[in-house]
Design an enzyme around this catalytic site. Sequence first.
Site, PDB file in Angstrom:
ATOM      1  N   CYS A   1      14.255   2.051   1.570  1.00  0.00           N
ATOM      2  CA  CYS A   1      15.187   3.439   1.238  1.00  0.00           C
ATOM      3  C   CYS A   1      16.013   2.919   0.351  1.00  0.00           C
ATOM      4  O   CYS A   1      15.950   1.666  -0.041  1.00  0.00           O
ATOM      5  CB  CYS A   1      16.138   2.792   2.356  1.00  0.00           C
ATOM      6  SG  CYS A   1      15.607   2.771   4.218  1.00  0.00           S
TER       7      CYS A   1
ATOM      8  N   ARG B   1      12.320   6.483  -3.562  1.00  0.00           N
ATOM      9  CA  ARG B   1      12.540   5.137  -2.805  1.00  0.00           C
ATOM     10  C   ARG B   1      12.296   5.239  -1.291  1.00  0.00           C
ATOM     11  O   ARG B   1      12.384   4.188  -0.406  1.00  0.00           O
ATOM     12  CB  ARG B   1      13.816   3.945  -2.740  1.00  0.00           C
ATOM     13  CG  ARG B   1      14.029   3.134  -3.755  1.00  0.00           C
ATOM     14  CD  ARG B   1      15.141   2.326  -4.130  1.00  0.00           C
ATOM     15  NE  ARG B   1      14.517   1.347  -3.018  1.00  0.00           N
ATOM     16  CZ  ARG B   1      14.584   0.637  -3.339  1.00  0.00           C
ATOM     17  NH1 ARG B   1      13.865  -0.026  -4.648  1.00  0.00           N
ATOM     18  NH2 ARG B   1      14.121  -1.547  -2.521  1.00  0.00           N
TER      19      ARG B   1
ATOM     20  N   TRP C   1      13.993   6.130   4.484  1.00  0.00           N
ATOM     21  CA  TRP C   1      12.529   5.887   4.768  1.00  0.00           C
ATOM     22  C   TRP C   1      12.005   5.279   5.668  1.00  0.00           C
ATOM     23  O   TRP C   1      12.136   4.058   6.359  1.00  0.00           O
ATOM     24  CB  TRP C   1      10.956   5.408   3.532  1.00  0.00           C
ATOM     25  CG  TRP C   1       9.765   5.287   3.911  1.00  0.00           C
ATOM     26  CD1 TRP C   1       9.001   6.420   3.352  1.00  0.00           C
ATOM     27  CD2 TRP C   1       9.018   5.006   4.256  1.00  0.00           C
ATOM     28  NE1 TRP C   1       7.630   6.070   3.151  1.00  0.00           N
ATOM     29  CE2 TRP C   1       7.731   5.396   4.177  1.00  0.00           C
ATOM     30  CE3 TRP C   1       9.030   3.394   4.779  1.00  0.00           C
ATOM     31  CZ2 TRP C   1       6.605   4.473   4.556  1.00  0.00           C
ATOM     32  CZ3 TRP C   1       8.298   2.693   5.522  1.00  0.00           C
ATOM     33  CH2 TRP C   1       6.314   3.111   5.475  1.00  0.00           C
TER      34      TRP C   1
ATOM     35  N   ASN D   1      18.579  -1.432   4.265  1.00  0.00           N
ATOM     36  CA  ASN D   1      17.270  -0.917   4.127  1.00  0.00           C
ATOM     37  C   ASN D   1      16.872  -2.163   4.819  1.00  0.00           C
ATOM     38  O   ASN D   1      17.344  -3.651   4.451  1.00  0.00           O
ATOM     39  CB  ASN D   1      17.027  -0.971   2.344  1.00  0.00           C
ATOM     40  CG  ASN D   1      15.802  -1.127   2.080  1.00  0.00           C
ATOM     41  OD1 ASN D   1      15.043  -1.375   2.610  1.00  0.00           O
ATOM     42  ND2 ASN D   1      15.549  -1.604   0.696  1.00  0.00           N
ATOM     43  N   GLY D   2      15.791  -1.929   5.648  1.00  0.00           N
ATOM     44  CA  GLY D   2      15.095  -3.116   5.790  1.00  0.00           C
ATOM     45  C   GLY D   2      14.738  -2.644   7.480  1.00  0.00           C
ATOM     46  O   GLY D   2      14.864  -1.719   7.961  1.00  0.00           O
TER      47      GLY D   2
ATOM     48  N   GLU E   1      -8.331   3.119  -8.326  1.00  0.00           N
ATOM     49  CA  GLU E   1      -7.718   3.606  -8.929  1.00  0.00           C
ATOM     50  C   GLU E   1      -6.544   5.066  -9.147  1.00  0.00           C
ATOM     51  O   GLU E   1      -5.911   5.515  -8.586  1.00  0.00           O
ATOM     52  CB  GLU E   1      -7.063   3.181  -9.739  1.00  0.00           C
ATOM     53  CG  GLU E   1      -5.679   3.553 -10.813  1.00  0.00           C
ATOM     54  CD  GLU E   1      -4.350   3.266  -9.830  1.00  0.00           C
ATOM     55  OE1 GLU E   1      -4.491   3.058  -8.572  1.00  0.00           O
ATOM     56  OE2 GLU E   1      -3.541   3.887 -10.102  1.00  0.00           O
TER      57      GLU E   1
ATOM     58  N   LYS F   1      -5.378   8.230  -6.876  1.00  0.00           N
ATOM     59  CA  LYS F   1      -4.201   8.731  -7.256  1.00  0.00           C
ATOM     60  C   LYS F   1      -4.161  10.081  -6.365  1.00  0.00           C
ATOM     61  O   LYS F   1      -2.765  10.796  -6.811  1.00  0.00           O
ATOM     62  CB  LYS F   1      -4.305   8.976  -8.791  1.00  0.00           C
ATOM     63  CG  LYS F   1      -4.209   7.948  -9.820  1.00  0.00           C
ATOM     64  CD  LYS F   1      -2.371   7.428  -9.469  1.00  0.00           C
ATOM     65  CE  LYS F   1      -1.783   6.493  -8.392  1.00  0.00           C
ATOM     66  NZ  LYS F   1      -1.391   5.749  -8.902  1.00  0.00           N
TER      67      LYS F   1
ATOM     68  N   GLU G   1      -3.151  10.070  -2.616  1.00  0.00           N
ATOM     69  CA  GLU G   1      -1.415   9.930  -2.446  1.00  0.00           C
ATOM     70  C   GLU G   1      -1.428  10.889  -2.730  1.00  0.00           C
ATOM     71  O   GLU G   1       0.088  11.792  -2.448  1.00  0.00           O
ATOM     72  CB  GLU G   1      -0.598   8.910  -3.855  1.00  0.00           C
ATOM     73  CG  GLU G   1      -0.975   7.929  -3.063  1.00  0.00           C
ATOM     74  CD  GLU G   1      -0.548   6.723  -4.707  1.00  0.00           C
ATOM     75  OE1 GLU G   1      -1.622   6.929  -6.007  1.00  0.00           O
ATOM     76  OE2 GLU G   1       0.842   5.747  -4.388  1.00  0.00           O
TER      77      GLU G   1
ATOM     78  N   HIS H   1     -25.421   3.339  -0.061  1.00  0.00           N
ATOM     79  CA  HIS H   1     -25.695   2.421   1.154  1.00  0.00           C
ATOM     80  C   HIS H   1     -25.194   3.561   2.446  1.00  0.00           C
ATOM     81  O   HIS H   1     -24.615   2.451   3.341  1.00  0.00           O
ATOM     82  CB  HIS H   1     -25.296   1.647   0.916  1.00  0.00           C
ATOM     83  CG  HIS H   1     -26.032   0.553   0.288  1.00  0.00           C
ATOM     84  ND1 HIS H   1     -27.897  -0.480   0.683  1.00  0.00           N
ATOM     85  CD2 HIS H   1     -25.966   0.149  -1.000  1.00  0.00           C
ATOM     86  CE1 HIS H   1     -28.173  -0.721  -0.231  1.00  0.00           C
ATOM     87  NE2 HIS H   1     -27.316  -1.026  -1.042  1.00  0.00           N
TER      88      HIS H   1
ATOM     89  N   LYS I   1       8.636   4.271  -2.840  1.00  0.00           N
ATOM     90  CA  LYS I   1       7.801   3.642  -3.858  1.00  0.00           C
ATOM     91  C   LYS I   1       7.809   2.140  -3.432  1.00  0.00           C
ATOM     92  O   LYS I   1       6.596   1.462  -4.077  1.00  0.00           O
ATOM     93  CB  LYS I   1       8.681   3.664  -5.680  1.00  0.00           C
ATOM     94  CG  LYS I   1       8.050   3.491  -6.385  1.00  0.00           C
ATOM     95  CD  LYS I   1       8.135   3.982  -7.433  1.00  0.00           C
ATOM     96  CE  LYS I   1       7.022   2.910  -9.058  1.00  0.00           C
ATOM     97  NZ  LYS I   1       6.011   3.439  -8.581  1.00  0.00           N
TER      98      LYS I   1
HETATM   99  C1  F6R Z   1       0.198   3.991  -5.781  1.00  0.00           C
HETATM  100  C2  F6R Z   1       1.083   3.046  -5.269  1.00  0.00           C
HETATM  101  C3  F6R Z   1       1.301   1.448  -3.866  1.00  0.00           C
HETATM  102  C4  F6R Z   1       1.989   0.757  -4.937  1.00  0.00           C
HETATM  103  C5  F6R Z   1       1.587  -0.781  -3.346  1.00  0.00           C
HETATM  104  C6  F6R Z   1       2.139  -1.662  -4.437  1.00  0.00           C
HETATM  105  O1  F6R Z   1       0.394   4.583  -6.651  1.00  0.00           O
HETATM  106  O2  F6R Z   1       2.457   3.082  -6.484  1.00  0.00           O
HETATM  107  O3  F6R Z   1      -0.284   1.465  -3.500  1.00  0.00           O
HETATM  108  O4  F6R Z   1       0.988  -0.033  -6.373  1.00  0.00           O
HETATM  109  O5  F6R Z   1       3.085  -0.036  -3.495  1.00  0.00           O
HETATM  110  O6  F6R Z   1       3.826  -1.700  -4.618  1.00  0.00           O
HETATM  111  P1  F6R Z   1       3.654  -3.665  -5.769  1.00  0.00           P
HETATM  112  O7  F6R Z   1       3.464  -2.970  -7.082  1.00  0.00           O
HETATM  113  O8  F6R Z   1       5.344  -2.691  -5.503  1.00  0.00           O
HETATM  114  O9  F6R Z   1       4.098  -4.315  -4.874  1.00  0.00           O
END
Ligand code: F6R
Length: 608
Positions: A2, A27, A75, A101-102, A481, A485, A488, A504, A603
């Site tokens: 949050c 966030r 969030w 937040n938490g 990765e 993307k 997401e 497999h 994020k």
């Molecule tokens: C994907 C993404 C997430 C973060 C993951 C870890 O685009 O951003 O998968 O990589 O939540 O976040 P951090 O790096 O902040 O620990």
Amino acid sequence: MCGIVGYTGLRQAGPVLLDGLRRLEYRGYDSAGIALVTDDGDLFVEKRAGKVANLEDALAGDPPSAGIGLGHTRWATHGRPSDLNAHPHSDCTGRITVVHNGIVENFRELRGELAAHGHSLKSETDTEVVAHLVEDAYKGDLADAVRAALRRLEGAYALVVMHRDEPERLVGARFNAPLIVGVGDGESFLASDAAAIVAYTKKVIFLADGDVADLLPGKVTITDRDGNAIQRVIDIIPWSAEAAEKGGYPHFMLKEIHEQPTALTSAMAGRVRGETICLEELDPIRERLADIDRVEMIACGTAYFASLVGSSLMQDWLGVSARSTVASEFRYSPPPIDARTLVVAVTQSGETADTIAAARLAGDRGALVVAVTNTVGSAITREAHASVFLQAGPEVAVAATKTFVAQVLTLVLLTAEVSRQLGRRTLEQEHELVKELRLLPAKAARAIELSSVAEEMATRYADAVGFMYIGRAFGYPAALEGALKIKEISYLHAEGYAAGELKHGPISLLDADVPLVAVATRSVVYEKLISNLMEGQARDARVIAVATEGDENIAKLATDVLWVPDTAEPLSPILAVIPLQLFAYHMAVARGRDVDQPRNLAKSVTVE
Ligand code: F6R
């Protein structure tokens, strides 16, 4: 998770809070709200489910005049996203208001207890109990009451509390969730991260777990939960408010993709010197580094994929066993860890709860912990014996892009430095690497230029029902990765797979509606990868290859090719991921998705 912002000073608090919430929206965007103690002495609260824009509509651009207030963008964890569950939350008297937040882990027990004592709790959230605990403890001093309430809480929190009857005072506290103080001239701020307040002040205090910050305009006092005074240093944020703005791009994600050449240059700044690599951050731990006999990397999501490059290089260059583990799983089957184990925690935000918990466990068992993070002052830096910063600047889009390439690069630098210190690589090898590193930013710019075809391609692939991404060796993390993307931001299923595993099982998914994306850049596994690519082609799948410029062979085999410049193999994921990011971006745009704020995500994930 949050976003929190608080202000006390001479400005109009409403616009400061709304501006901060817009910058913190990455966030969480399930709901947003603000509370103000107005110039007339009333407590004004407005909150709405959905994005900050809904809150702004509700305020009709005209929050009441006030010099103090707090705001929140959510969030959801406890309680579905709704107006009622949106923060701020208030006590029974309507004088005390809280944003949080938490997770308050013992909130059910506290709710029961508060209800039994006659409190009326209106929302389904864990946060509301805090307002009522402060109400019970309040004897005319808000900071004392907050400290008393905190002693009852279990779990994680960053919170800000305001009382109508103390109309210049904000009290903030943190434990396992980020909160910083902004120090202004005649004004003070609290925020989840610097992006919310950097337009007003660059002077910040990174609060530590257990800190309680008592703010008046231009005056900050910090104590522990028992009221003992604590001194904290003031840090200066090294970037400007513009760095956290779109700068003419339609989305932050596109801007951040284009910032990658610069991010790579900054990640090397001060570290690639002449023909050698030097990470001064490691100086305090050199003696312990000399003794390591194993490497464990821990991370989540994109950072985990970056760590796969790091662990594979550590194993190769250091000649010790090295592996990466998803941080949320690490604790359930921890490897044998001792003082000779180097644990590298990779996390952009430095606040990911799973990564922090895993790093803490490793530290408790005596490991040498190094954090690789983008966020100075973040929680992970307190768990680590040394921190190596990405220096990539703020990343606002929820989908990570520039921090992935900065993480891979930083891990390459870290591995190069440690392997040289241990005498496992020669100076000549390092010089060769440095030559390639110096060319990397320009090659990343070229990869962006070559990916201009991704926009048109996305319109042709927008009808796909899913994607299979494959790669081998260093191409494998790039494939993982690339698939993440797509998932997401396009909301399409995309599976990242080790190319050799295709046959497999997952090959049965391939058909005309499920394209195969193959990371097939020049490497020792190129021929094998081409065989896998042809297996897909034989199943009628459209094939998109990420290939090295000048590879004439591949153009005949693939439906579409995304070209990247040649580079040293360990650096290849940095270039290979760029067209995959742009392809995912344009797919999301073609499918009408919310690129920067995809559904259900946030994020920074500060809950386990
Ligand atoms: C994907 C993404 C997430 C973060 C993951 C870890 O685009 O951003 O998968 O990589 O939540 O976040 P951090 O790096 O902040 O620990």
